[in-house]
Scaffold this motif. Structure first.
Motif, PDB file in Angstrom:
ATOM      1  N   UNK A  77       0.815  -1.208   0.000  1.00 56.24           N
ATOM      2  CA  UNK A  77       0.000   0.000   0.000  1.00 56.24           C
ATOM      3  C   UNK A  77       0.855   1.268   0.000  1.00 56.24           C
ATOM      4  N   UNK A  78       1.811   1.325   0.907  1.00 54.12           N
ATOM      5  CA  UNK A  78       2.670   2.512   1.011  1.00 54.12           C
ATOM      6  C   UNK A  78       3.508   2.697  -0.248  1.00 54.12           C
ATOM      7  N   UNK A  79       3.929   1.585  -0.816  1.00 55.57           N
ATOM      8  CA  UNK A  79       4.732   1.652  -2.017  1.00 55.57           C
ATOM      9  C   UNK A  79       3.923   2.243  -3.171  1.00 55.57           C
ATOM     10  N   UNK A  80       2.655   1.905  -3.224  1.00 59.86           N
ATOM     11  CA  UNK A  80       1.774   2.460  -4.258  1.00 59.86           C
ATOM     12  C   UNK A  80       1.651   3.976  -4.113  1.00 59.86           C
ATOM     13  N   UNK A  81       1.517   4.440  -2.866  1.00 54.73           N
ATOM     14  CA  UNK A  81       1.397   5.878  -2.628  1.00 54.73           C
ATOM     15  C   UNK A  81       2.677   6.614  -3.032  1.00 54.73           C
ATOM     16  N   UNK A  82       3.817   6.052  -2.623  1.00 55.64           N
ATOM     17  CA  UNK A  82       5.094   6.682  -2.955  1.00 55.64           C
ATOM     18  C   UNK A  82       5.276   6.751  -4.466  1.00 55.64           C
ATOM     19  N   UNK A  83       4.886   5.669  -5.112  1.00 58.77           N
ATOM     20  CA  UNK A  83       5.015   5.611  -6.565  1.00 58.77           C
ATOM     21  C   UNK A  83       4.160   6.689  -7.236  1.00 58.77           C
ATOM     22  N   UNK A  84       2.970   6.900  -6.703  1.00 58.64           N
ATOM     23  CA  UNK A  84       2.079   7.923  -7.271  1.00 58.64           C
ATOM     24  C   UNK A  84       2.735   9.300  -7.223  1.00 58.64           C
ATOM     25  N   UNK A  85       3.375   9.606  -6.098  1.00 57.38           N
ATOM     26  CA  UNK A  85       4.052  10.900  -5.971  1.00 57.38           C
ATOM     27  C   UNK A  85       5.229  10.974  -6.926  1.00 57.38           C
ATOM     28  N   UNK A 134       8.929   1.136   7.307  1.00 54.22           N
ATOM     29  CA  UNK A 134       8.178   1.160   6.050  1.00 54.22           C
ATOM     30  C   UNK A 134       7.715   2.561   5.706  1.00 54.22           C
ATOM     31  N   UNK A 135       7.192   3.253   6.705  1.00 53.32           N
ATOM     32  CA  UNK A 135       6.714   4.608   6.484  1.00 53.32           C
ATOM     33  C   UNK A 135       7.865   5.519   6.102  1.00 53.32           C
ATOM     34  N   UNK A 136       8.965   5.332   6.791  1.00 51.01           N
ATOM     35  CA  UNK A 136      10.179   6.100   6.498  1.00 51.01           C
ATOM     36  C   UNK A 136      10.578   5.922   5.035  1.00 51.01           C
ATOM     37  N   UNK A 137      10.540   4.709   4.568  1.00 46.98           N
ATOM     38  CA  UNK A 137      10.939   4.426   3.186  1.00 46.98           C
ATOM     39  C   UNK A 137      10.016   5.117   2.187  1.00 46.98           C
ATOM     40  N   UNK A 138       8.715   5.006   2.410  1.00 44.59           N
ATOM     41  CA  UNK A 138       7.755   5.625   1.493  1.00 44.59           C
ATOM     42  C   UNK A 138       7.903   7.145   1.528  1.00 44.59           C
ATOM     43  N   UNK A 139       8.131   7.666   2.728  1.00 43.48           N
ATOM     44  CA  UNK A 139       8.298   9.102   2.907  1.00 43.48           C
ATOM     45  C   UNK A 139       9.523   9.611   2.160  1.00 43.48           C
ATOM     46  N   UNK A 140      10.617   8.891   2.277  1.00 45.57           N
ATOM     47  CA  UNK A 140      11.853   9.321   1.612  1.00 45.57           C
ATOM     48  C   UNK A 140      11.705   9.334   0.093  1.00 45.57           C
TER      49      UNK A 140
END
Lengths: 211, 211
Positions: A77-85, A134-140
């Motif tokens: 899920x988080x990876x999808x969000x990061x990818x969108x950005x 995980x959150x840290x990774x998506x955030x970065x």
DNA sequence: ACCTGAACACCGTTCAAGT
DNA sequence: ACCTGAACACCGTTCAAGT
């Protein structure tokens, strides 16, 4: 040395044969199903195993504990969000401030709306201590994409693009869930997009020195 | 009709005698203690009861279930945050846009820093479905205070003060936790305050029509 | 190599018995 | 009116036995 918790959440064994690959997939899908139908509180390892058509023992052969199941879903899920950005940033290279603000906000909101059913359940999991990595990774990923985007803005130069990227990431990743927890009726999503875009534009305009 | 869940979280019986009032207080305090020392995952009703110096049965005489314990603590925490925003708004009546932005951000950040140890643990609880009402209540208090503040701003008039108040509330209540989840070293708090203030000022300036 | 499911430890909650 | 703690149901996790 390092994070002693990560290993516990790593898959216990890698599937080598076709049968076991299918098993892992079934367990992963079953976790999402149970999460959606029964909610995170009533999610039980036995229930997931049963939904996947295997026994609890099999489940524990591939996932070391219950949290690992939820982590796998959260990670995707988080990876999808990061990818969108990241995609939005790539698509807006060289654009002006207003376009940048609108593009990033729109992309993130769209990604969240696309998986809006599962998000609330996952934010329970996210708060558990070990989700921080995980959150840290998506955030970065989001921060770096936005920073690169700001470097190429056609409007002006920014004093400290990384700080700005950090702030914008914190605001979208943090605020949107807050909006979503309320009833979030049809029009509210549109309003949220409008207001956040306005806010981002104002912030970017205030943060850049002469064009 | 109405929310069928609320009653389950209501104290099971009101203490009538001094002894039982002391008992309820002890249980409440013990919950905070265990939360801080053992974390939300290892918080056990037996452990809380033991820390409070009573038996589990006694605990269940005043709190219908484990969640109710955590709700009581969360309620106090959210109420403190809402109060901080209300106070800041009262103190800044008639101020200009920049002062308003700085005042609200500073007050909220200070309130959170003051109870920064307990917040992470509580945000686990907050995600459980039934905490929505509590969050809604704290959010509304903040929104109303900010809306009233905007009406009296010396700088200009706003088209839609409620929408703006809603957005600002969502941003501070949502973003600050996101900032806090990261390491949040000494200087980071100062930087967060600076950036959010800048963002609020820009947003307010962009949202108000001619002074 | 992969799967099964009874067995164990532990936790939330109750209730008959106490003061 | 308030308190106790053994007892019950349920869930996460393991492991000896199966194919």
């Amino acid at each position: 040395m390092g994070n002693g918790l990560a290993p516990t959440l790593t898959p216990r064994k890698s599937p080598r044969q076709d049968r076991s690959i299918a098993t892992v997939d079934a367990i992963f899908e079953a976790t999402i199903q149970v999460l959606l139908s029964d909610g995170p509180t009533r999610l039980t390892t036995t229930r997931v195993a049963h939904r996947a058509g295997v026994s609890v023992g099999t489940l524990y052969q591939y996932f070391p504990n219950k949290q690992a199941l939820l982590f796998a879903v959260l990670e995707q899920h988080l990876s999808t969000l990061a990818e969108a950005v990241e995609n939005a940033c790539r698509d807006n290279q060289g654009a002006n401030i207003e376009t940048i603000a609108a593009g990033v906000v729109k992309a993130y909101l769209a990604a969240r709306m696309a998986q809006s059913e599962i998000s609330p359940a996952l934010y329970l999991v996210a708060m558990e201590l070990d989700a921080r990595a995980l959150i840290e990774a998506a955030t970065r990923r989001s921060e770096q994409a936005i920073e690169a985007l700001l470097f190429g803005a056609s409007d002006g130069r920014f004093n400290d693009p990384y700080v700005i990227a950090q702030t914008l990431t914190a605001v979208i990743f943090g605020t949107v869930p807050a909006f979503c927890m309320r009833v979030m009726p049809h029009a509210a999503s549109v309003e949220a997009e409008k207001q956040l875009t306005l806010m981002f534009s104002g912030y970017l305009a205030a943060s850049c020195k002469a064009a």
